[in-house]
Scaffold this active site. Sequence first.
Site, mmCIF file in Angstrom:
data_model
loop_
_atom_site.group_PDB
_atom_site.id
_atom_site.type_symbol
_atom_site.label_atom_id
_atom_site.label_comp_id
_atom_site.label_asym_id
_atom_site.label_seq_id
_atom_site.Cartn_x
_atom_site.Cartn_y
_atom_site.Cartn_z
ATOM 1 N N ASP A 1 -10.750 3.397 4.826
ATOM 2 C CA ASP A 1 -11.232 1.904 4.768
ATOM 3 C C ASP A 1 -12.632 1.821 4.687
ATOM 4 O OD1 ASP A 1 -8.928 0.226 4.140
ATOM 5 O OD2 ASP A 1 -8.429 0.210 6.310
ATOM 6 N N GLN B 1 -4.144 -1.397 9.929
ATOM 7 C CA GLN B 1 -4.111 -2.763 9.127
ATOM 8 C C GLN B 1 -4.600 -3.814 10.060
ATOM 9 O OE1 GLN B 1 -3.136 -3.410 6.003
ATOM 10 N NE2 GLN B 1 -3.750 -5.324 6.391
ATOM 11 N N LYS C 1 0.945 -0.993 -0.032
ATOM 12 C CA LYS C 1 0.022 0.030 0.040
ATOM 13 C C LYS C 1 0.898 1.120 0.023
ATOM 14 C CE LYS C 1 -3.931 -2.457 2.250
ATOM 15 N NZ LYS C 1 -4.510 -2.698 3.566
#
Length: 288
Positions: free
Chosen positions: A121, A98, A54
């Site tokens: 997200d 994460q 990412k």
Amino acid sequence: MTAQILDGKALSAKLRHETAADVAEFTQKTGVTPHLAAVLVGEDPASAVYVRNKQRACEQAGLKSTLHRLSPETSQQELLDLVARLIDDNSVHGILVQLPLPKQIDERLVLDAVHPLKDVDAFHPENVGLLVQGRPRFLPCTPWGVQQLLASGNIETAGAHAVVLGRSEIVGKPMANMLVQRGKGGDATVTICHSKTRDLTEITRTADILIAAIGLPEFVTAEMVKPGAVVIDVGINRVNDKLVGDVAYEPVKEIASAITPVPGGVGPMTIAMLLKNTLTAARLQVSR
Ligand code: NDP
């Protein structure tokens, strides 16, 4: 019939290229570089790889990325304090925590703590609510990536029976929600299946579009797929050092009309959509 391969690697590269141009234009106009702060707690090797990918994608597209690495023993309060600092930091536009988090930390509490405008997200309840109501602020990266792959293959979702295997907050539920929305990429008739679903094969065999997000290697066999169906494999499972999806790719490819490979299908799309969300987050914060 051999299926059309929906190439997520190529589509992701194209979208990231487009995002890079949008980022350059945004930065030129505003003087602001969109900035994603990633938080990695613990030493899970797969998570470390995801975060690294990412970050690399951010840098290639002209976004700034910073990594906050915390030890596996980090307390919930320490993590919440870091999230609070990132929220207060005006130079940070997107916050990515994460998953999974170590056992001592309540995942939901941490995700809820991320400011909705920095929630790239799309896990915050405010953003989930907006999505359900059909007026999303951010689209969740993996389901959005799936939607883009379907569009790239000219696969009509309107009126199609889409069966989603899995009901996680990250993939299954938002995927089903997006497919049932009115308009482009939606208008599907959606069935969600999970571990308590009875007669699973009977249901999956009625799917025009079958989306597998369960985390069991090669769980979906050819017998579970209607000939001519579109099969999207979200699963990423490590088996003997090899990545395999939730779908038995070789036999299913022979009967499906289109299929995503693993790796090179949904995975790279998730990253491309994360970059788009980070740019959106920067736009929203700069215009405030
Ligand atoms: P979760 O473990 O959170 O959810 C799995 C879901 O599958 C649950 O809803 C579970 O049902 C259901 N399930 C489990 N076993 C069965 C079964 N035998 N029959 C029917 N349903 C079953 O997983 P995630 O949604 O987080 O991830 C799913 C997969 O996708 C994983 O392989 C993950 O690595 C991958 N992934 C890939 C991403 C990408 O970018 N490509 C991003 C995110 C995830 P129940 O709710 O009843 O337990």
